[in-house]
Structure formats: structure tokens, C-alpha cells
Design a protein around this motif. Sequence first.
Motif, PDB file in Angstrom:
ATOM      1  N   THR A  31       1.023  -1.327   0.046  1.00 36.70           N
ATOM      2  CA  THR A  31      -0.050   0.087  -0.012  1.00 36.70           C
ATOM      3  C   THR A  31       1.049   1.240   0.031  1.00 36.70           C
ATOM      4  OG1 THR A  31      -0.216  -0.051   2.401  1.00 36.70           O
ATOM      5  CG2 THR A  31      -2.032  -1.090   1.047  1.00 36.70           C
ATOM      6  N   GLY A  32       0.449   2.206  -0.851  1.00 38.17           N
ATOM      7  CA  GLY A  32       1.207   3.364  -0.886  1.00 38.17           C
ATOM      8  C   GLY A  32       0.802   4.473   0.310  1.00 38.17           C
ATOM      9  N   TRP A  35      -3.399 -12.085   0.750  1.00 32.39           N
ATOM     10  CA  TRP A  35      -2.642 -10.768   0.820  1.00 32.39           C
ATOM     11  C   TRP A  35      -3.885  -9.811   1.453  1.00 32.39           C
ATOM     12  CZ3 TRP A  35       1.675  -9.292  -3.302  1.00 32.39           C
ATOM     13  CH2 TRP A  35       2.302 -10.360  -3.230  1.00 32.39           C
ATOM     14  N   THR A  92       2.612  -4.770 -10.169  1.00 33.04           N
ATOM     15  CA  THR A  92       1.331  -4.420 -10.200  1.00 33.04           C
ATOM     16  C   THR A  92       0.971  -4.006 -11.879  1.00 33.04           C
ATOM     17  OG1 THR A  92       1.177  -3.637  -7.795  1.00 33.04           O
ATOM     18  CG2 THR A  92      -0.449  -2.997  -9.462  1.00 33.04           C
ATOM     19  N   PHE A 134      -0.862   7.651   7.333  1.00 25.09           N
ATOM     20  CA  PHE A 134      -1.464   6.976   8.741  1.00 25.09           C
ATOM     21  C   PHE A 134      -0.582   7.310   9.817  1.00 25.09           C
ATOM     22  CE2 PHE A 134      -2.432   4.201   4.891  1.00 25.09           C
ATOM     23  CZ  PHE A 134      -3.645   4.808   4.692  1.00 25.09           C
ATOM     24  N   HIS A 139      -7.251  -4.399  -6.965  1.00 23.81           N
ATOM     25  CA  HIS A 139      -6.635  -3.252  -6.432  1.00 23.81           C
ATOM     26  C   HIS A 139      -7.451  -2.957  -5.218  1.00 23.81           C
ATOM     27  CE1 HIS A 139      -2.899  -0.824  -7.200  1.00 23.81           C
ATOM     28  NE2 HIS A 139      -3.594   0.014  -6.535  1.00 23.81           N
ATOM     29  N   GLY A 140      -8.099  -3.483  -4.556  1.00 21.96           N
ATOM     30  CA  GLY A 140      -8.957  -3.252  -3.590  1.00 21.96           C
ATOM     31  C   GLY A 140     -10.262  -2.445  -3.953  1.00 21.96           C
ATOM     32  N   ALA A 162      -5.936 -11.298  -3.341  1.00 21.14           N
ATOM     33  CA  ALA A 162      -5.703 -10.213  -2.393  1.00 21.14           C
ATOM     34  C   ALA A 162      -7.278  -9.142  -2.658  1.00 21.14           C
ATOM     35  CB  ALA A 162      -4.861  -9.058  -3.062  1.00 21.14           C
TER      36      ALA A 162
HETATM   37  C1  FMN Z   1      -5.022   2.700   0.742  1.00 24.87           C
HETATM   38  C2  FMN Z   1      -4.462   1.434  -0.376  1.00 24.87           C
HETATM   39  C3  FMN Z   1      -3.221   1.816  -0.803  1.00 24.87           C
HETATM   40  C4  FMN Z   1      -2.982   0.793  -1.774  1.00 24.87           C
HETATM   41  N1  FMN Z   1      -1.843   0.908  -2.505  1.00 24.87           N
HETATM   42  C5  FMN Z   1      -1.345  -0.089  -3.425  1.00 24.87           C
HETATM   43  C6  FMN Z   1       0.004   0.095  -4.024  1.00 24.87           C
HETATM   44  O1  FMN Z   1       0.725   0.970  -3.887  1.00 24.87           O
HETATM   45  N2  FMN Z   1       0.380  -0.899  -4.752  1.00 24.87           N
HETATM   46  C7  FMN Z   1      -0.330  -1.920  -4.953  1.00 24.87           C
HETATM   47  O2  FMN Z   1       0.030  -2.840  -5.678  1.00 24.87           O
HETATM   48  N3  FMN Z   1      -1.486  -2.112  -4.393  1.00 24.87           N
HETATM   49  C8  FMN Z   1      -2.110  -1.138  -3.803  1.00 24.87           C
HETATM   50  N4  FMN Z   1      -3.287  -1.311  -3.101  1.00 24.87           N
HETATM   51  C9  FMN Z   1      -4.003  -2.622  -3.296  1.00 24.87           C
HETATM   52  C10 FMN Z   1      -3.687  -3.681  -2.308  1.00 24.87           C
HETATM   53  O3  FMN Z   1      -2.124  -4.057  -2.418  1.00 24.87           O
HETATM   54  C11 FMN Z   1      -4.497  -4.890  -2.348  1.00 24.87           C
HETATM   55  O4  FMN Z   1      -4.621  -5.326  -3.668  1.00 24.87           O
HETATM   56  C12 FMN Z   1      -5.810  -4.664  -2.121  1.00 24.87           C
HETATM   57  O5  FMN Z   1      -6.168  -3.527  -1.211  1.00 24.87           O
HETATM   58  C13 FMN Z   1      -6.476  -5.801  -1.060  1.00 24.87           C
HETATM   59  O6  FMN Z   1      -7.985  -5.806  -0.691  1.00 24.87           O
HETATM   60  P1  FMN Z   1      -8.243  -5.323   0.855  1.00 24.87           P
HETATM   61  O7  FMN Z   1      -7.438  -3.851   1.154  1.00 24.87           O
HETATM   62  O8  FMN Z   1      -9.530  -5.447   0.892  1.00 24.87           O
HETATM   63  O9  FMN Z   1      -7.153  -6.191   1.751  1.00 24.87           O
HETATM   64  C14 FMN Z   1      -3.747  -0.498  -2.059  1.00 24.87           C
HETATM   65  C15 FMN Z   1      -4.783  -0.596  -1.339  1.00 24.87           C
HETATM   66  C16 FMN Z   1      -5.244   0.311  -0.477  1.00 24.87           C
HETATM   67  C17 FMN Z   1      -6.284   0.133   0.421  1.00 24.87           C
END
Ligand code: FMN
Length: 407
Positions: A105-106, A356, A182, A111, A304-305, A335
Motif C-alpha cells: 500500500t502506498g 494478501w 502491479t 496514517f 486493487h481493493g 488479494a
Molecule cells: C490504501 C491502499 C493503498 C494501496 N496501494 C497500493 C500500491 O501502492 N500498490 C499496489 O500494488 N496495490 C495497492 N493497493 C491494493 C492492495 O495491495 C490490495 O490489492 C487490496 O487493497 C487488497 O484488498 P483489501 O484492502 O480488501 O485487503 C492499495 C490498497 C489500499 C487500500
Amino acid sequence: MGDPLRHTRIAQLAGSPRRRYYTGADLRRAVAVEDLRAMAHRRMPRFVLEYLEGGAEEEASLARDRLAFGDWRFMPRQLVDVSARSLACELLGRRSALPLVIAPTGLNGLFREGGDLMLARAAAAAGVPYVQSTMSNDRMEDVARTPGLRHWWQLYVFGGEEVWQSLVQRADACGCEALVLTTNAQIFGNREWSRRTRAGPARPSAATVLDAALHPRWIAATLLRKRGLPVFRNVIDFVPRERRGFFETAHWIREQQPESLDWRLVERIRLRWPRPFLLKGLLHPEDVRRAVDAGVDGIVLSSHGGRQLDQTIAPLDLLAEAVGIARGRVPIHLAGGVRRGTDLLKALALGATSAWVARAPLYGLCAGGEAGVQRALEILGQEAFDAMGLLGAASLDELGPGLIRRV
Ligand SMILES: Cc1cc2nc3c(=O)[nH]c(=O)nc-3n(C[C@H](O)[C@H](O)[C@H](O)COP(=O)(O)O)c2cc1C
């Protein structure tokens, strides 16, 4: 996300008994990830919460990531000796305490100052890998010094070739165990609720600034420690001097991500990397097939969430099919939407090698720093361990599709 209180409603009559998640400061009193989430909501300003929680457009992908788990139910076996059960597994050929990975997560410095280091230390303590994002705030060289850490690097391709080449070289020099590319974020998702907190592409609105000013604990844990908003320490040297503010950098990098990223560049990046290489962000069976044929070392199904393309299927919706395509040749990871030990078990039963988690540990980070992340991992691990026993599985090998049914 549907109704966040839905699982408390069924036992309530017209709001009685009155139920509330824990929002105090004692992490031991957080009994579920949802408590950590409520604690986070009490502590973070609105624009930070929009960044943490939000998805793209209608947030349909975001909702599906969670709701997909509800479509699967367990069929528990009885009278199985589960007294010596274990969740231990192998990830990339090494033993892991749990089939769990802290997802990249970036902007974690938003936080907490030092957020990446806190996530890394908590991961090391729990015996699970931590994937550090290209958009992280702590230097990868500093994170790499965390004792006992399994440090994986997540790469975003942006700018000219020299950027990814230099990041890959640094990750190699840091001894990162794996490179995670990614694939689904070259065009930045349309996160409308985040945009509504800003007055311009890189400018917070007056209401956002005022709301942030009313969160002294957040200010103390972030701004005051660094005398300002966090810096993207791993990429800042590539950013033009006049664009180096926090919001400006994030916005500038988004503009620099080539939309031409394709399998040819993936192959070139892979050739530069000496250790395991994973692709993250796949959601189509043909892409899974192609990645398997390309000989990657892992595939991470992810929307990607719910933050990129809206209206997608959830990773869980593709999981069984992807596992069938990979036929044991390439580990499939999931994920998206994991907030409970039972979510993890469902993913494992459908053939995932690991789940993940992003938001779950981030709720912990917001709620209580490193100890909060530890608590999130502890809750997930304990829930999975208990549920595994109730399900009648003593080891991960026994956790298969025979214990689960789509309803
Ligand atoms: C705040 C936030 C920042 C994220 N930043 C990145 C990132 O920088 N690189 C990336 O590959 N995925 C990023 N993701 C996606 C997560 O790696 C992941 O795939 C996804 O959030 C997983 O779902 P969850 O939040 O329900 O656990 C981000 C997700 C969140 C919530």
C-alpha cells in the motif's frame, strides 16, 4: 461495502441490545478487525479515510471483493482430531507462520510517520512477508534492515526506463526476496470520493484542511513528526523539484505511468530480476494462462481493493478457475476483501496459496501503530486457527473444496 453492521443486526430487536464496535485506545479490547476499523475511523481525518477505504466510482468492485465471500459457506466435518492443527505453510519455498501476506500500500506515512517500518516490523514478528510499495514513504533500504523481515518489493512502472531499472537494482541490493509487478494501475482509478475532498488535482479543499486540523492525534502522529506531510522517499529523486510536495508528487507520478505497459516490458523487467517474480492485478483467465506460460513465480488475483476499474468480478470469483489453470505449476494468491479468519480459510479451500491483506493491517496501523498492525495479524491468525478446528481440518492440506459450497 454493503451495511457494515449487517452481522450485528440479526440478533437485535429494534436496536436492542445496543451494540457498538470498540473505539477506545486499548488494542487488546479490539476483538475483531472491525473494531480496529472503528478505532481508525475515530482517529483519522476524512481525506485519509477516503484514501484508505474508498474505491472507484460506484464502488461496485470494492463491494464485490467483500460480498463474494458471503457466496461461499462451509460444510464442517465433525469428530476429527484437530488438537494438533497448524496454519504453517510454504511461501516461495520458505516456511511461513500463516498463509498471509501484507499487501503493498502506498502513502502509509499518511496514517503514521514511519508507517512502512511499522508494517514491516509487525510482519516480521508475525512471520509473514511484507510487500513494500513503490509509493511507500519509508526508504526501502531502511525497511530492509528490519530484523527477520521477509521483504518483497512492489514495482509500479512510471517515467522512463531508468526509473524501474534503478528501483529493481535497489531492491536487489536490499536483498528483497521477491519482485511484485502491479499490472492494473497504469491508469489511475476514478476515486470520486477522494476527489471530492480536493479543490484541485493536487490541492485539498478548505473543508478537508479544516477537518484535518480538528484531528490533533493524527497531526501529532504524522505531520508534527516530520514537520509536514510525508515524502515519497523511494522515488522523490525522479520527481521535478517544483512537484515534490506530497499531493503534487502523487499526482505527478500518476501522470508518468506509461499506458503502453504490456507483456514485452514484463518480460524485460523479469529478466533483470534474479529472484522470484510475481504479477499482481490479474482478473482474467486468459491472463492467468499467459502468466503461467510465461513462467512467473506467483500470480496475485486482485481488483486493487476496488480502486481501479469499477464493476469487476472479485478475485474470489476467479480463484477456483485460476487454480485449475495453474494446476500446481504457479501459486495463486488472492488479494481483496479479507477481514476475517473465515475469509482466509475460504480462499485457501478454493486453492489459494495465500491471502494478501491491505486494509485489515492498515486499520491496525491507524488504530495503534505497529502494535495495532500486530493486533490485526493476531486477530486474523487466531480466527483462522479456531475456525479451522471448527471446520474439522488439521492442516492446510485438508482444507479443500470438499469443505465449502457456493450458496
Ligand atoms: C490504501 C491502499 C493503498 C494501496 N496501494 C497500493 C500500491 O501502492 N500498490 C499496489 O500494488 N496495490 C495497492 N493497493 C491494493 C492492495 O495491495 C490490495 O490489492 C487490496 O487493497 C487488497 O484488498 P483489501 O484492502 O480488501 O485487503 C492499495 C490498497 C489500499 C487500500
